[in-house]
Design a protein around this motif. Structure first.
Motif, mmCIF file in Angstrom:
data_model
loop_
_atom_site.group_PDB
_atom_site.id
_atom_site.type_symbol
_atom_site.label_atom_id
_atom_site.label_comp_id
_atom_site.label_asym_id
_atom_site.label_seq_id
_atom_site.Cartn_x
_atom_site.Cartn_y
_atom_site.Cartn_z
ATOM 1 N N ARG A 72 -14.550 -3.679 65.114
ATOM 2 C CA ARG A 72 -15.554 -3.425 64.085
ATOM 3 C C ARG A 72 -16.830 -2.782 64.614
ATOM 4 O O ARG A 72 -17.375 -1.865 63.981
ATOM 5 C CB ARG A 72 -15.914 -4.746 63.392
ATOM 6 C CG ARG A 72 -14.747 -5.432 62.706
ATOM 7 C CD ARG A 72 -14.243 -4.631 61.526
ATOM 8 N NE ARG A 72 -13.163 -5.332 60.833
ATOM 9 C CZ ARG A 72 -12.516 -4.835 59.788
ATOM 10 N NH1 ARG A 72 -12.859 -3.645 59.312
ATOM 11 N NH2 ARG A 72 -11.533 -5.524 59.228
ATOM 12 N N VAL A 73 -17.309 -3.251 65.741
ATOM 13 C CA VAL A 73 -18.625 -2.820 66.221
ATOM 14 C C VAL A 73 -18.538 -1.569 67.093
ATOM 15 O O VAL A 73 -19.334 -0.638 66.935
ATOM 16 C CB VAL A 73 -19.312 -3.969 66.984
ATOM 17 C CG1 VAL A 73 -20.668 -3.525 67.519
ATOM 18 C CG2 VAL A 73 -19.467 -5.183 66.072
ATOM 19 N N CYS A 74 -17.579 -1.539 68.009
ATOM 20 C CA CYS A 74 -17.502 -0.402 68.947
ATOM 21 C C CYS A 74 -17.361 0.941 68.237
ATOM 22 O O CYS A 74 -18.016 1.913 68.625
ATOM 23 C CB CYS A 74 -16.355 -0.624 69.931
ATOM 24 S SG CYS A 74 -16.700 -1.934 71.129
ATOM 25 N N PRO A 75 -16.509 1.077 67.192
ATOM 26 C CA PRO A 75 -16.450 2.375 66.506
ATOM 27 C C PRO A 75 -17.780 2.807 65.902
ATOM 28 O O PRO A 75 -18.061 4.003 65.809
ATOM 29 C CB PRO A 75 -15.389 2.144 65.418
ATOM 30 C CG PRO A 75 -14.539 1.043 65.940
ATOM 31 C CD PRO A 75 -15.481 0.152 66.689
ATOM 32 N N VAL A 76 -18.610 1.833 65.489
ATOM 33 C CA VAL A 76 -19.911 2.182 64.909
ATOM 34 C C VAL A 76 -20.872 2.671 65.987
ATOM 35 O O VAL A 76 -21.659 3.601 65.768
ATOM 36 C CB VAL A 76 -20.493 0.963 64.165
ATOM 37 C CG1 VAL A 76 -21.884 1.284 63.632
ATOM 38 C CG2 VAL A 76 -19.570 0.545 63.022
ATOM 39 N N LEU A 77 -20.819 2.067 67.168
ATOM 40 C CA LEU A 77 -21.739 2.437 68.246
ATOM 41 C C LEU A 77 -21.233 3.600 69.092
ATOM 42 O O LEU A 77 -21.988 4.146 69.896
ATOM 43 C CB LEU A 77 -21.973 1.222 69.152
ATOM 44 C CG LEU A 77 -22.568 -0.024 68.480
ATOM 45 C CD1 LEU A 77 -22.725 -1.138 69.501
ATOM 46 C CD2 LEU A 77 -23.901 0.297 67.815
ATOM 47 N N GLU A 78 -19.969 3.975 68.929
ATOM 48 C CA GLU A 78 -19.399 5.036 69.767
ATOM 49 C C GLU A 78 -20.135 6.367 69.649
ATOM 50 O O GLU A 78 -20.284 7.081 70.645
ATOM 51 C CB GLU A 78 -17.919 5.211 69.419
ATOM 52 C CG GLU A 78 -17.200 6.203 70.316
ATOM 53 C CD GLU A 78 -15.731 6.331 69.954
ATOM 54 O OE1 GLU A 78 -15.013 7.052 70.653
ATOM 55 O OE2 GLU A 78 -15.307 5.701 68.956
ATOM 56 N N PRO A 79 -20.615 6.789 68.467
ATOM 57 C CA PRO A 79 -21.302 8.090 68.390
ATOM 58 C C PRO A 79 -22.615 8.165 69.156
ATOM 59 O O PRO A 79 -23.135 9.268 69.361
ATOM 60 C CB PRO A 79 -21.532 8.275 66.879
ATOM 61 C CG PRO A 79 -20.530 7.398 66.212
ATOM 62 C CD PRO A 79 -20.391 6.222 67.121
ATOM 63 N N ILE A 80 -23.187 7.060 69.572
ATOM 64 C CA ILE A 80 -24.472 7.103 70.273
ATOM 65 C C ILE A 80 -24.247 7.616 71.693
ATOM 66 O O ILE A 80 -23.456 7.058 72.455
ATOM 67 C CB ILE A 80 -25.130 5.711 70.300
ATOM 68 C CG1 ILE A 80 -25.288 5.158 68.882
ATOM 69 C CG2 ILE A 80 -26.483 5.772 70.986
ATOM 70 C CD1 ILE A 80 -25.876 3.760 68.832
ATOM 71 N N THR A 81 -24.945 8.679 72.061
ATOM 72 C CA THR A 81 -24.821 9.253 73.392
ATOM 73 C C THR A 81 -25.665 8.467 74.385
ATOM 74 O O THR A 81 -26.420 7.558 74.017
ATOM 75 C CB THR A 81 -25.260 10.720 73.372
ATOM 76 O OG1 THR A 81 -26.657 10.779 73.037
ATOM 77 C CG2 THR A 81 -24.462 11.519 72.350
ATOM 78 N N GLY A 82 -25.548 8.826 75.653
ATOM 79 C CA GLY A 82 -26.374 8.180 76.663
ATOM 80 C C GLY A 82 -27.853 8.390 76.411
ATOM 81 O O GLY A 82 -28.673 7.464 76.545
ATOM 82 N N PHE A 83 -28.207 9.624 76.031
ATOM 83 C CA PHE A 83 -29.601 9.904 75.696
ATOM 84 C C PHE A 83 -30.023 9.128 74.454
ATOM 85 O O PHE A 83 -31.155 8.647 74.343
ATOM 86 C CB PHE A 83 -29.778 11.407 75.485
ATOM 87 C CG PHE A 83 -31.176 11.813 75.129
ATOM 88 C CD1 PHE A 83 -32.256 11.455 75.922
ATOM 89 C CD2 PHE A 83 -31.430 12.552 73.977
ATOM 90 C CE1 PHE A 83 -33.553 11.825 75.589
ATOM 91 C CE2 PHE A 83 -32.717 12.934 73.635
ATOM 92 C CZ PHE A 83 -33.782 12.569 74.445
ATOM 93 N N GLY A 84 -29.080 8.976 73.507
ATOM 94 C CA GLY A 84 -29.385 8.214 72.301
ATOM 95 C C GLY A 84 -29.664 6.757 72.603
ATOM 96 O O GLY A 84 -30.577 6.154 72.004
#
Length: 458
Positions: A72-84
Motif C-alpha cells: 500500500r505505501v511503497c507504490p505511493v512513495l515510489e515516484p519521489i526521487t532522491g532530490f524529492g
C-alpha cells in the motif's frame, strides 16, 4: 519341537527418561534437538518467545505490517526521487524549526518546498494509455554490425495525452525519446541505434513511459513491454568444407577393441559357428584347409572437443581473449556444418553446440572466470568430462608457453590428436610441433584458414 509363543511385555521407562524423547525416536535428529532445546528453556524465556518469537502474535503482526507497507505505501512513495526526498525532509525541518523558533524565513522556505511538492503531483497524476511495440531489426548480429531498434507508440486513450518521456534501457545504457502531446488514435515512431562494438548479450527494454515535474522532485514510470535479448556474436571466418585437420579421418578413430564387422582390418582367425559368411577369407581358407574369417578393429565416431581458457592470467590483453573466442567459434561452426560431434568446454562450464546458432549465442555470453582457473585446469576438465574425444583443440593467449602445452598434453586423452592455438596480438601465423602436439601461434582470426591448411599437412 514346538517353540513357545513370544509374550508381550510392557516396560515403563526409567524415572529419569523423558517419555516424549522415547516417542520421538523416529523423528529426525534436527527435530529431536529442537524439542530438547525447548524443554531446557526457562519459564521466562518461554514467555518472551510467546511475545516476540517467530510464532508469536507480535511477529505475525509485524509480518502483516511489513506486507501492508510493501503493497500500500511503497507504490505511493515510489515516484519521489532522491532530490524529492531531500526537499521533503528539508521542508519538514524548516517548518518545524521556523514555527518553534519563530523564524519567518524558515517558515517561508518550508512553505515554498511544500508548494513545489504539491505542484509536482499535478504532473504525475493521471493515467496515460499507450500501446507500445518494441521491435529489433535483428536479434543476432556480429560484432561491429549495425543493429537498429524501433518503437511504435499508439495513443489508446479517448482523451488527449500529455507529453511524456519514453525510455528504453539498452544494456547498461539508456535511450530516451521525447513523446509529444498525442490525440486519440495518433501513432508516434522512433528508431534508435544499438552499439555493437563488443561481443555481449544485451537486454533491450522494457520500454517505459516517464512523467515528472520540471524540478525533478517526482518521477512516475510505467513499463509497457517485455525486454528483448540481442546477441552480439563474435566475428568468425569461413573454413574449407570438411576442413582438414579437424578430424583424424572421416571414418572415425580405431580402437583396440576387436569386432567381427567394421572397416579397419586387424587379422584373420578361425571360423566360429555364427560368424557372418561375408567376411570369410576364401584364399586363406583354401591354403590352410579350414575356414578363416576377417577380424576388425572397432572404429568410433570422431568427437571434436574445443576448449577455451577464460582465465585472465592466460592472456596478455582482452583483445587476445576475443580473438580466441572468434577462432573457437569458426572451428565450431565448421564442425557443425560437417555434422560432427562437437563439445565446447570453457574453464567454468560446457557450452551447447548442437547448432551453430546455439553455439554463437553461448559464446556471446562468455566472460572472464576467476584467476585460479588456469590452462592446465581446462585440460584436466576436458580429460575428465570428455575422455572419448578424438581431437582436442585448446585456445589460450600469449601467456601460455610451450612448457604449459607439454604439461597439458600429459593430462589429455592419449588417443586424442591435440592442437593448441595461442593468440599473440599482431603475430604472424606460425605452426610448430611440441612433441605430438601441434602448437599454432596466431595473431588474427583471418589467419585461421591458412593455419588449418598447415595442420592438414602434419
Amino acid at each position: 519341537m514346538t517353540t513357545a509363543p513370544e509374550r508381550a511385555t510392557s516396560t515403563a521407562p526409567p524415572p529419569d527418561t523423558d517419555i516424549a524423547g522415547v516417542a520421538d525416536t523416529g523423528a529426525s535428529g534436527t527435530t529431536r534437538l529442537r524439542r530438547a532445546a525447548l524443554r531446557d528453556r526457562t519459564p521466562l524465556q518461554r514467555a518472551l518467545d510467546a511475545v516476540v518469537g517467530d510464532e508469536s502474535v507480535v511477529s505475525a503482526w509485524w509480518r502483516q505490517a511489513v506486507r501492508w507497507l510493501r503493497v500500500r505505501v511503497c507504490p505511493v512513495l515510489e515516484p519521489i526521487t532522491g532530490f524529492g526526498w531531500a526537499v521533503l525532509v528539508g521542508t519538514a525541518v524548516a517548518l518545524v524549526a521556523g514555527i518553534g523558533l519563530g523564524w519567518k524565513e524558515l517558515i517561508v522556505i518550508g512553505i515554498a518546498g511544500a508548494l513545489l511538492l504539491v505542484g509536482g503531483i499535478g504532473f504525475i497524476v493521471g493515467r496515460n494509455r499507450y500501446r507500445i511495440e518494441l521491435d529489433l531489426a535483428y536479434t543476432r548480429v556480429v560484432v561491429g554490425e549495425r543493429a537498429l531498434g524501433r518503437i511504435e507508440i499508439h495513443a489508446a486513450s479517448t482523451k488527449p495525452l500529455l507529453p511524456a518521456t519514453i525510455e528504453v534501457p539498452v544494456g547498461k545504457a539508456l535511450a530516451s525519446f521525447h513523446l509529444p502531446r498525442m490525440q486519440p488514435g495518433d501513432v508516434h515512431e522512433d528508431v534508435f541505434a544499438i552499439p555493437t562494438s563488443r561481443r555481449t548479450i544485451l537486454q533491450v527494454g522494457p520500454v517505459r513511459s516517464v512523467r515528472g515535474d520540471p524540478v525533478g522532485l517526482l518521477r512516475r514510470q510505467v513499463k509497457w513491454t517485455d525486454p528483448v535479448e540481442l546477441f552480439v556474436h563474435p566475428k568468425t571466418v569461413q573454413l574449407d568444407e570438411t576442413a582438414p585437420g579437424l578430424i583424424r579421418d572421416l571414418e572415425g578413430i580405431t580402437t583396440r577393441d576387436l569386432t567381427s564387422s567394421d572397416i579397419a582390418f586387424h587379422a584373420l582367425r578361425d571360423y566360429v559357428a555364427g560368424d557372418d559368411r561375408r567376411y570369410i577369407h576364401w584364399k586363406s581358407s583354401a591354403r590352410t584347409g579350414q575356414l578363416m574369417v576377417r577380424q576388425f578393429e572397432q572404429t568410433r565416431r570422431s568427437v571434436l572437443a574445443l576448449g577455451l581458457s577464460t582465465s585472465p592470467d592466460d592472456y596478455a590483453d582482452p583483445q587476445e581473449f576475443e580473438t580466441a573466442i572468434s577462432i573457437l567459434g569458426s572451428l565450431g561452426l565448421q564442425a557443425v556444418r560437417d555434422e560432427m560431434d562437437v563439445v565446447v568446454q570453457t574453464s567454468r562450464r560446457t557450452l551447447p553446440a548442437t547448432t551453430g546458432k546455439r553455439l554463437l549465442d553461448a559464446l556471446s555470453g562468455v566472460e572472464w572466470s576467476p584467476r585460479h582457473d588456469r590452462f592446465l585446469d581446462l585440460a584436466a576438465t576436458i580429460a575428465r568430462q570428455h575422455a572419448g574425444a578424438s581431437v582436442v583443440m585448446l585456445h589460450a593467449g600469449a601467456n601460455v608457453d610451450p612448457m604449459l602445452v607439454r604439461r597439458a598434453r600429459t593430462l589429455l586423452p592419449t588417443q586424442a590428436r591435440v592442437i593448441v592455438f595461442t593468440v599473440v596480438r599482431g603475430a604472424s601465423p606460425k605452426l610448430r610441433p611440441i612433441g605430438d602436439v601441434a602448437l599454432a601461434t596466431i595473431g588474427s582470426v583471418s589467419d585461421l584458414p591458412r593455419v588449418m591448411r598447415g595442420v592438414a599437412l602434419q
